[in-house]
Write an enzyme that holds these catalytic residues in place. Structure first.
Site, PDB file in Angstrom:
ATOM      1  N   ASP A   1      -6.281   0.686   1.022  1.00 35.97           N
ATOM      2  CA  ASP A   1      -6.334   1.025   2.442  1.00 35.97           C
ATOM      3  C   ASP A   1      -7.675   0.598   3.002  1.00 35.97           C
ATOM      4  OD1 ASP A   1      -8.130   2.856   1.453  1.00 35.97           O
ATOM      5  OD2 ASP A   1      -7.270   4.572   2.509  1.00 35.97           O
ATOM      6  N   LYS A   3       0.838  -1.202   0.000  1.00 33.72           N
ATOM      7  CA  LYS A   3       0.000   0.000   0.000  1.00 33.72           C
ATOM      8  C   LYS A   3       0.871   1.250   0.000  1.00 33.72           C
ATOM      9  CE  LYS A   3      -1.430   2.228   3.474  1.00 33.72           C
ATOM     10  NZ  LYS A   3      -1.999   2.722   4.737  1.00 33.72           N
TER      11      LYS A   3
END
Length: 378
Positions: free
Chosen positions: A255, A237
């Site tokens: 996320d 991420k």
């Protein structure tokens, strides 16, 4: 001569007596239940009662059948009306729907199974409509270079971008380069990033990645995924945030907001970030990945919240299988909107020029770039 009649009577009496004991009743009527006796001597009560009972039963059955037919017709008509309202509500633009029309949108559980092609088309339409809703979507972390973006993204774990933006000015004023941060005193770094939470673990991560940048990459943030994920505290991420926003390399940022909305939109059924990334990547062209991430995250923060989604104020309800999980009343839903959608400041202290909302304020009592005082041990 005188004895003959007597003998004849005796024989007749004997014959009658024998028949009476076997087949003839007291009044000369046969005891056998033959057809002649039933037809010639029917019971008056039975002759009337049987036809009446039969008629009553027939009438009862006819009434029950009539009621059942009427109820079935009413149910069919009701289902048809509901389906018609739902279809009309889905076709109408979200902004033009009345509260009653929005309520008619079919919940996710009541919808028919969707084909793969249908899902892909709907997903891409969601992306196009979110692009119209959020033409200003952008990363909501303040940064001036790849190093600042990398550190800010690591600090954003388990906290808000707003809190990070209020914290990093003092951090970068003290340690502007990887070399400076790698040589810092850990306790001083801990005090600076304390507001972001988990400050001891985060201090170890950002000082470790700073040392790795200094020692292995000449003080520069690498532009490849395989290099970034080797740095302390950097996962896929964080790596995609840096690649997409500092180097222009497409990537999907999975996320907590992206995970939640991708499931609500029906793009995936997984809760594994790596699987979600792979499944969503198959739906959208690679060129859309970075901006898709920004739009979905923006929508999750402003409207499609985790606990109380503002369904009644959402502009893409006609495309959302999860419509109805949140507040559907438009007036109540508008009160749930956040940031610029709700008329409040955004998360960035220094937002892009096209951002329609107000900049976020610095941390209370702390001027931008100032070093915060220690606030005690945690």
């Amino acid at each position: 001569m005188s004895n003959s009649p007597v003998r004849t009577q005796a024989k007749g009496a004997g014959r009658v007596s024998a028949e009476g004991n076997s087949a003839v009743g007291e009044h000369g009527v046969s005891k056998r239940p033959n057809a002649v006796n039933r037809e010639d001597s029917p019971s008056p009560a039975r002759a009337v009662k049987k036809p009446a009972a039969k008629k009553a039963t027939t009438a009862k059955k006819a009434t029950t059948a009539k009621k059942a037919t009427t109820a079935k017709k009413a149910t069919t008509a009701k289902k048809a009306t509901t389906a018609k309202k739902a279809a009309a509500a889905e076709k109408a633009p979200a902004a033009k729907r009345s509260p009653a029309a929005k309520a008619a949108v079919v919940p996710a559980k009541a919808r028919k199974a969707e084909s793969r092609l249908g899902m892909v088309r709907r997903a891409r339409r969601i992306n196009r409509e979110l692009a119209e809703v959020y033409p200003y979507a952008h990363p909501e972390l303040d940064f001036r270079n790849p190093f600042e973006l990398l550190v800010a993204t690591v600090l954003s774990a388990q906290t808000t971008d707003l809190r990070v933006n209020q914290t990093t000015p003092a951090l970068f004023a003290r340690y502007p380069t990887p070399e400076d941060l790698a040589a810092a005193v850990p306790e001083e770094v801990e005090e600076l990033i304390r507001p972001t939470g988990f400050f001891r673990a985060k201090t170890k991560s950002i000082m470790g990645l700073a040392a790795a940048l200094r020692d292995d990459f000449g003080g520069e943030v690498p532009g490849r995924l395989e290099d970034l994920v080797k740095l302390p505290g950097v996962g896929r991420k964080t790596a995609f945030v840096v690649l997409g926003n500092a180097y222009g390399v497409p990537g999907i940022t999975v996320d907590t907001h992206f995970m939640r909305l991708s499931r609500r939109f029906g793009w995936t059924g997984s809760d594994d970030p790596v699987k979600i990334e792979a499944e969503v990547a198959e739906i959208f062209p690679k060129s859309d990945w970075t901006m898709l991430s920004h739009r979905v995250i923006f929508h999750g923060r402003r409207i499609c919240h985790a606990r109380k989604p503002a369904c009644g104020a959402c502009p893409i309800t006609h495309l959302c299988p999860a419509y109805g999980e949140g507040e559907t009343n438009p007036e109540k839903a508008r009160k749930l909107l956040k940031y610029e959608k709700g008329g409040y400041p955004g998360q960035r202290l220094n937002p892009p020029a096209d951002y329609p909302g107000r900049p976020a304020p610095p941390a209370p009592g702390v001027a931008p770039g100032a070093v915060q005082r220690p606030s005690g041990d945690q």
